[in-house]
Scaffold this motif. Structure first.
Motif, PDB file in Angstrom:
ATOM      1  N   TYR A   8       0.854  -1.187   0.000  1.00 37.42           N
ATOM      2  CA  TYR A   8       0.000   0.000   0.000  1.00 37.42           C
ATOM      3  C   TYR A   8       0.888   1.234   0.000  1.00 37.42           C
ATOM      4  N   ASP A 148      -7.306   2.225   0.108  1.00 33.88           N
ATOM      5  CA  ASP A 148      -7.063   1.779  -1.261  1.00 33.88           C
ATOM      6  C   ASP A 148      -5.598   1.369  -1.338  1.00 33.88           C
ATOM      7  N   ASN A 151      -3.070   5.759  -1.305  1.00 37.98           N
ATOM      8  CA  ASN A 151      -3.833   6.547  -0.348  1.00 37.98           C
ATOM      9  C   ASN A 151      -3.222   7.922  -0.142  1.00 37.98           C
ATOM     10  N   ASN A 167      -8.334   9.642   1.933  1.00 37.48           N
ATOM     11  CA  ASN A 167      -9.013   9.396   0.663  1.00 37.48           C
ATOM     12  C   ASN A 167     -10.381  10.083   0.586  1.00 37.48           C
TER      13      ASN A 167
END
Length: 181
Positions: A8, A148, A151, A167
């Motif tokens: 991520y 997500d 981010n 977000n």
């Protein structure tokens, strides 16, 4: 075949008024297959709330038995901060407190009273110096739901009140501090 971690990305605008820390941070966070989104988010928040020179996520992350979720080292490699997430046992906190100048614990999805009860009366080096921070479960769940793979976040802390815009979703929670003794 073992599952691999999911990566991520976070672009974080950090403004910790309480500590005088203002920083733009670009992070890559590996989420281990056994790690929940809530745990990963709590690791990220602990990183931001403890932000200092030399801070990093540990190599093994959630699967490491020798390192915390987050740690900081000085230029010589000495551990200056050992930051745990979740509910580590007393032996782990004892070892951490002996190795690092600062040890802290961030809880998620747990009643802090239960976490503290597991540690009361146990041998923990400098237990009185170890803060235990809890974040509201509803806040963590709501923030984790917005994650997500890429981010963008703005994180502000004023008088231990955390404001997070993640977000496009804005959330607020107090960062409650508890003590082991």
């Amino acid at each position: 075949m073992a599952l691999s971690a999911t990566l991520y990305s976070f672009s974080v605008n950090l403004a910790d008024v309480d500590r005088g820390v203002y920083q733009e941070v670009e992070l890559r966070v590996a989420r281990h297959p056994s790690e929940t989104p809530a745990f990963m988010l709590t690791r990220l928040l602990a990183y931001c709330l403890e932000y200092t020179d030399g801070i990093t996520f540990s190599e093994g992350g959630v699967s490491s038995t020798d390192e915390p979720a987050v740690l900081a080292r000085d230029l010589t490699g000495r551990i200056t901060a050992w930051i745990e997430v979740g509910a580590p046992d007393a032996d782990r906190l004892h070892r951490a407190s002996k190795l690092a100048d600062r040890t802290a614990l961030y809880t998620h999805h747990r009643d802090p009273a239960k976490v503290l009860a597991q540690l009361v009366g146990k041998k923990i080096h400098r237990a009185e110096d170890i803060p235990v921070y809890s974040l509201d479960r509803t806040f963590i769940d709501a923030a984790a739901a917005t994650l997500d793979r890429r981010n963008t976040a703005t994180l502000s802390v004023t008088e231990r009140l955390l404001y997070l815009e993640l977000n496009g979703t804005t959330l607020t929670t107090p960062v409650e501090e508890h003590r082991l003794v």
